[in-house]
Write a protein that holds these residues in place. Structure first.
Motif, PDB file in Angstrom:
ATOM      1  N   ILE A 813       5.624   2.202 -10.876  1.00 42.37           N
ATOM      2  CA  ILE A 813       4.967   1.969  -9.601  1.00 42.37           C
ATOM      3  C   ILE A 813       4.052   3.146  -9.248  1.00 42.37           C
ATOM      4  CG2 ILE A 813       6.705   3.065  -8.105  1.00 42.37           C
ATOM      5  CD1 ILE A 813       6.419   0.570  -6.261  1.00 42.37           C
ATOM      6  N   SER A 814       2.953   2.825  -8.609  1.00 47.78           N
ATOM      7  CA  SER A 814       1.995   3.848  -8.183  1.00 47.78           C
ATOM      8  C   SER A 814       2.283   4.247  -6.746  1.00 47.78           C
ATOM      9  CB  SER A 814       0.573   3.318  -8.287  1.00 47.78           C
ATOM     10  OG  SER A 814       0.390   2.232  -7.382  1.00 47.78           O
ATOM     11  N   ALA A 815       1.631   5.337  -6.314  1.00 48.98           N
ATOM     12  CA  ALA A 815       1.780   5.749  -4.917  1.00 48.98           C
ATOM     13  C   ALA A 815       1.293   4.644  -3.986  1.00 48.98           C
ATOM     14  CB  ALA A 815       1.011   7.051  -4.668  1.00 48.98           C
ATOM     15  N   PHE A 816       0.216   3.974  -4.377  1.00 47.11           N
ATOM     16  CA  PHE A 816      -0.313   2.873  -3.562  1.00 47.11           C
ATOM     17  C   PHE A 816       0.718   1.756  -3.443  1.00 47.11           C
ATOM     18  CE2 PHE A 816      -2.478  -1.255  -3.438  1.00 47.11           C
ATOM     19  CZ  PHE A 816      -3.185  -1.137  -2.243  1.00 47.11           C
ATOM     20  N   GLY A 817       1.316   1.387  -4.589  1.00 49.62           N
ATOM     21  CA  GLY A 817       2.298   0.303  -4.576  1.00 49.62           C
ATOM     22  C   GLY A 817       3.524   0.660  -3.757  1.00 49.62           C
ATOM     23  N   ILE A 824       4.449   2.934   4.318  1.00 47.43           N
ATOM     24  CA  ILE A 824       4.254   4.340   4.639  1.00 47.43           C
ATOM     25  C   ILE A 824       2.889   4.767   4.105  1.00 47.43           C
ATOM     26  CG2 ILE A 824       6.708   4.920   4.618  1.00 47.43           C
ATOM     27  CD1 ILE A 824       6.375   5.955   1.785  1.00 47.43           C
ATOM     28  N   PRO A 825       2.335   5.910   4.578  1.00 39.47           N
ATOM     29  CA  PRO A 825       1.050   6.378   4.058  1.00 39.47           C
ATOM     30  C   PRO A 825       1.129   6.667   2.558  1.00 39.47           C
ATOM     31  CG  PRO A 825       1.615   7.525   6.083  1.00 39.47           C
ATOM     32  CD  PRO A 825       2.831   6.747   5.686  1.00 39.47           C
ATOM     33  N   ARG A 826      -0.007   6.514   1.883  1.00 39.73           N
ATOM     34  CA  ARG A 826      -0.048   6.710   0.433  1.00 39.73           C
ATOM     35  C   ARG A 826       0.310   8.152   0.072  1.00 39.73           C
ATOM     36  NH1 ARG A 826      -5.288   4.441  -2.569  1.00 39.73           N
ATOM     37  NH2 ARG A 826      -4.733   2.793  -1.101  1.00 39.73           N
ATOM     38  N   GLU A 827      -0.096   9.107   0.892  1.00 44.69           N
ATOM     39  CA  GLU A 827       0.202  10.508   0.601  1.00 44.69           C
ATOM     40  C   GLU A 827       1.709  10.756   0.626  1.00 44.69           C
ATOM     41  OE1 GLU A 827      -1.873   9.431   2.902  1.00 44.69           O
ATOM     42  OE2 GLU A 827      -3.803   9.911   1.963  1.00 44.69           O
ATOM     43  N   ALA A 831       4.163  11.867  -2.493  1.00 48.60           N
ATOM     44  CA  ALA A 831       5.079  13.011  -2.399  1.00 48.60           C
ATOM     45  C   ALA A 831       6.486  12.614  -2.819  1.00 48.60           C
ATOM     46  CB  ALA A 831       5.084  13.555  -0.969  1.00 48.60           C
ATOM     47  N   TYR A 832       6.904  11.376  -2.467  1.00 50.15           N
ATOM     48  CA  TYR A 832       8.219  10.881  -2.881  1.00 50.15           C
ATOM     49  C   TYR A 832       8.323  10.827  -4.415  1.00 50.15           C
ATOM     50  CZ  TYR A 832       9.516   9.340   1.846  1.00 50.15           C
ATOM     51  OH  TYR A 832       9.847   9.289   3.183  1.00 50.15           O
ATOM     52  N   ILE A 833       7.291  10.267  -5.022  1.00 50.82           N
ATOM     53  CA  ILE A 833       7.310  10.128  -6.474  1.00 50.82           C
ATOM     54  C   ILE A 833       7.332  11.497  -7.147  1.00 50.82           C
ATOM     55  CG2 ILE A 833       5.978   9.321  -8.473  1.00 50.82           C
ATOM     56  CD1 ILE A 833       5.027   6.975  -6.736  1.00 50.82           C
TER      57      ILE A 833
END
Length: 977
Positions: A813-817, A824-827, A831-833
């Motif tokens: 999964i990507s930050a966007f996904g 939540i915001p993409r940023e 950061a989670y990933i």
């Protein structure tokens, strides 16, 4: 076993038909190669186990006192001098079997047994002479073979033993086969001939007819002398015209019983094998189990015995076997002209030679035969028996094997040696008008009776393309096809992800030949007819070619399994699953049609309410199922930003677009998605499922596809039961409609978080692995690791985020996904990933290593050796390349999970049977198995099911992370899940 020399009355002489036994055993048993150098040794292993059984006096009563293994010395025999075409049509010797014949001779000597052969004579003549001499001295004779040519020797003192069927062949069995006593077998064969050995016989006379004629006239000479009395014109004319041919055939089939033997009967007395010499041979062959048994029997320390230096990998005699075939002991008639034998016999060389052969032998459709009589069909059956394998294909009236009727079938025994047997073709010249059956067809009943022994014979390999379909067709005729090889699955094991595994595509790829299209014989569109309306000449050419091409593909693809080290994958994960899935499809599952009818009404009402809401939001009525109207509303009238157009100029309104708009807070796209979900549930399941109920069984019979995905996951169709939504209440209602038979319940057994467990295993992540070993809540543990929140009292929102990340990471999964999924915001998602990979560095390393390996090799492998190809992983297009990288990373996990449940399915039925349980496995849906179980057996069944599933990887793979299976019983699928 003590020495017993010379022969005396009451002794037991055992004669082993070496070549014939090994050839049949080769096709019945899975391939085996010596691990050190991949030398084929499967037939040798089977042969050695049989010899061990004999010398330990475990298999025969009385125990053998004299024993010889008898081989053909060469093709130059007195029969060739009489008739040069004798055995001229023998098929090629399998290349991975050829190097085993010299090893079999070595094995015979290692057992201190006589290895007999003699120039100018066939092994059958030598056995006939030994048998005659033994009888004269009052000894009992057993010939280990199922060869019909030897049945002329059977009498009160001579019997045969078929090791593959584990049955004795005496006078009664000979009469059952030939319709005459053993002393008249020669006369029957003289009339019927033998297509395998190219014995001409009399045209139009089969075994059954020959037996009837001999019963009436007594013997061959009398019959030929009185042939003019026969009433049937064609039969009378053929017997008169081909009388000399019958007499020639008698010379060819009559075994010599007076050969001047080079090795006397007394010289084949059994002696106790020298244990150390035998162990040295077995260790050189790397037969660990038999080595242990022999060492225990002789009380010898096997570790103190070195392998035979000449036969172990790298030894002088072993190297000679690997480089080419020692012609001694092999019938050169079979091997003559075989390019692979001449070129070399290492697995890789065999594979290359077969591929070259596949494109070098043109398909000759003019050589195919239409079989219109039962006698001729029996001759084809006999040929299949003799060579030990046959390609088979069925032609039917439809695609549903549970309802289609058989129209005919095709057989192939060698390239360009194929036939079609029409059974139920109807109509006039073009098969369009009359409802009656066309003349000169074998009846379905007679064909089934003729085929059943062959198709169920464990010593004859049946070869097919997508054999699961044919298995079900034959099962409805009372025939259980076994053992089988499936060219579609062999291709799938070798090349999953590289093109289609359909017969036409494989034929073009490997044979350079384009087969006749189905539409070319049955038409298409409005002019299409069912196959029983196809003219027989057209049907014969099409169907026989299918069998011919399938056999050729088998010859090309099967050696690659050994050459590429994929035999274990095929033998453990693919081949045995054919019959498992076929039985599941045959059983089917019950549905509650009344419930589905009610659900259809509920869904329709729900769609109506949503349509009203959608119209209110849009400010006008429109069809929510129309992409054009929807696009015009969203991006034209409502001017919602973010719209994009397709190459045709229309607005894109796919699910991804609507979900993105919904995440941005737009209500209309969300309502459209809800409407589409209800529409799919109504049309695909609530309305459609009742139409799949079989009128004879009252059940729904889905079709499982083994070769449909790159990773090894199964899929299903007609109907598709893999994609029923389970996260929504409406989707779960569909599962409620799948019910158990009265007095039974459904058991759902589901692997818990199997892909996450495999991630912890493969990526070697200690904290995740320990969490699974300790039985912790893996999502809560992940949240605690990432966010520093104690597991006790953890807010559900925090755990939900960790769960989304856990599963998202598996699928790349990507930050966007992740941002869209968690709103939540993409940023923040990025950061989670990043934090996830910092806390679990092994997972990042696993992904990087997998990506690098896939880029270099074009594939990845599961824990069990399944190869998943991603040829586009080096594509120049960044999005295509990234997609393939994500797929390759996931494939190791998803593919390993798929392999595990396949292993469980293969083992499940034997385990249930062993436990005395009647539970029936009905469905497989990804990581879940569905069973139908009697109420009184539920408590006993669940532990067996869980045991098999949780221990499925063993012994191939011993996981450090334990597998966990949740299983429960209920009246319907949803409540059991």
């Amino acid at each position: 076993m003590p020495e017993h020399d010379p022969l005396e009355a009451g002794d037991h002489v055992v004669l082993i038909d070496g070549s014939a036994y090994i050839f049949r055993a080769y096709h019945a048993l899975p391939p085996l190669t010596r691990s050190s150098d991949k030398l084929p040794v499967g037939a040798v292993a089977g042969f050695c186990n049989m010899l061990w059984k004999l010398v330990r006096a475990q298999g025969f009563s009385p125990a053998p006192t004299h024993l010889a293994v008898v081989f053909d010395k060469s093709e130059i025999t007195f029969r060739k001098e009489i008739y040069p075409l004798y055995k001229a049509q023998r098929p090629d010797l399998p290349e991975d079997l050829a190097p085993q014949f010299p090893l079999i001779r070595e094995a015979t000597r290692a057992f201190d047994l006589a290895c007999v052969e003699q120039s100018g004579f066939e092994a059958d003549d030598l056995m006939a002479t030994y048998a005659e001499q033994a009888k004269a001295k009052g000894a009992l004779v057993t010939i280990i073979s199922s060869d019909k040519d030897l049945m002329q020797l059977v009498d009160a003192k001579v019997r045969m033993y078929d090791p593959m069927k584990d049955r004795s062949i005496g006078v009664d069995e000979v009469f059952e086969k030939f319709g005459v006593a053993p002393e008249k077998v020669v006369d029957v064969q003289s009339l019927a001939g033998d297509s395998v050995d190219n014995v001409p016989g009399v045209p139009g006379i089969g075994i059954k007819t020959a037996a009837q004629l001999l019963d009436e006239y007594g013997d061959l000479d009398t019959l030929l002398a009185r042939a003019g009395e026969i009433k049937q014109t064609k039969r009378r004319e053929n017997l008169i015209e081909f009388a000399d041919q019958a007499r020639l055939s008698r010379e060819l089939v009559t075994l010599k019983r007076d050969v001047q033997l080079d090795v006397s009967l007394d010289d084949i007395a059994v002696v106790e094998p020298e244990g150390k010499k035998l162990i040295a041979f077995l260790k050189a062959m790397e037969f660990t189990t038999l080595t242990r048994r022999v060492a225990e029997a002789y009380e010898i320390d096997a570790a103190a015995i070195d392998p035979d230096p000449g036969l172990k990998a790298g030894g002088a005699r072993s190297d000679a076997l690997g480089e080419g075939l020692d012609p001694e002991g092999v019938d050169p008639t079979a091997a003559a002209g075989d390019a692979a034998v001449e070129a070399g016999l290492t697995p890789a060389a065999l594979s290359v030679a077969r591929i070259s052969e596949g494109t070098a032998t043109p398909v000759d459709r003019a050589s195919y035969e239409t079989v219109r009589t039962l006698d001729r069909l029996r001759q084809w059956v006999e040929r299949a028996y003799e060579i030990g394998f046959v390609a088979v294909d069925t032609e039917t009236t439809g695609l549903d094997p549970m309802q289609a009727d058989i129209v005919g079938f095709s057989l192939a025994t060698a390239p360009n040696e194929a036939c079609y047997v029409p059974l139920t073709h109807k109509g006039g010249d073009e098969g369009l008008f009359s409802e009656g059956l066309l003349p000169d067809q074998v009846s379905v009943r007679d064909a089934a009776e003729a085929l059943k022994p062959l198709l169920e014979d464990p010593a004859v390999l049946k070869i097919g393309q997508n054999l699961k379909y044919d298995w079900l067709i034959f099962k409805r005729l009372g025939i259980e096809l076994a053992p089988c090889d499936d060219t579609m699955l062999i291709s799938y094991v070798l090349d999953a992800g590289v093109g289609s595994h359909g017969m036409d595509a494989l034929s073009v790829r490997w044979l350079g030949h384009t087969p006749i299209k189905y539409e070319a014989v049955a038409g298409k569109g409005k002019s299409a007819v069912s196959f029983d309306r196809v003219a027989i000449d057209k049907a014969s050419e099409y169907a026989a070619e299918d069998a011919d091409v399938t056999l050729r593909l088998w010859r090309v693809l099967k050696p690659r399994l050994v050459a590429e080290g994929k035999t274990a994958v095929y033998e453990t994960l693919e081949r045995p699953l054919v019959t498992v899935l076929a039985r599941m499809e045959e059983r089917g599952i019950m549905i509650d049609r009344q419930m589905l009818s009610r659900l259809s009404g509920e869904f329709a009402q729900g769609m109506g309410r949503l349509e009203a809401e959608i119209s209110d939001m849009a400010g006008e009525s429109f069809n929510p199922g129309s992409p054009k109207q929807l696009g015009d509303i969203l991006f034209g009238k409502m001017q919602i930003p973010g719209g994009r157009k397709t190459p045709t100029g229309a607005w894109s309104t796919g699910a991804d677009v609507l979900e993105e708009l919904a995440e941005q807070g737009h209500e209309l796209p969300r309502r459209i998605l809800d409407w589409r979900q209800l529409q799919k549930l109504k049309s695909t399941y609530a309305d459609a499922l009742p139409t799949y109920v079989n009128p004879e069984t009252g059940r729904v019979h889905t079709s499982f596809a083994l070769a449909a995905t790159t990773t090894g996951r199964l899929s299903s169709s007609e109907p598709n039961l893999q994609n029923i939504p389970v996260r929504t209440e409406e989707g779960r209602k569909i599962r409620k409609a799948f019910i158990a038979e009265r007095g039974h319940k459904l058991i759902s057994a589901d692997y818990s978080q199997i892909e996450l467990r495999l991630l912890a295993e493969i990526a070697d992540t200690p904290s995740l692995r320990q969490a699974f070993q300790d039985g912790l809540d893996i999502h809560a543990m992940t949240a605690s690791e990432m966010f520093g929140v104690p597991i006790a009292g953890m807010p559900s929102e925090v755990r939900r985020r960790a769960k989304a990340i856990n599963f998202g990471i598996i699928y790349g999964i990507s930050a966007f996904g992740l941002a869209n999924q968690l709103s939540i915001p993409r940023e923040e998602a990025g950061a989670y990933i990043k934090r996830y990979f910092e806390r679990f560095p092994g997972i990042r390393a696993y992904m990087d290593e997998t990506r690098a390996f896939a880029r270099e090799h074009g594939y990845v492998e599961t824990l069990f050796g399944r190869r998943c190809h991603y040829p586009d992983i080096a594509a120049k297009n960044p999005s295509i390349r990234a997609f393939n990288e994500r797929a390759a990373i996931n494939a190791r996990l998803q593919g390993s999970a798929a392999d595990i449940i396949r292993r469980a399915m293969v083992r499940m039925e034997p385990a249930l049977t062993k436990a005395g349980l009647s539970a029936r496995m009905l469905l497989q849906v990804h990581d879940e198995l569905i069973f139908e179980v009697r109420d009184e057996e539920i408590e006993a069944t669940i532990p067996v099911v869980k045991q098999v599933m949780e221990h499925a990887p063993i012994p191939a793979v011993a996981l450090k992370v334990p597998l966990k299976v949740d299983a429960r019983a209920a009246l319907n699928w949803d409540e059991a899940h």
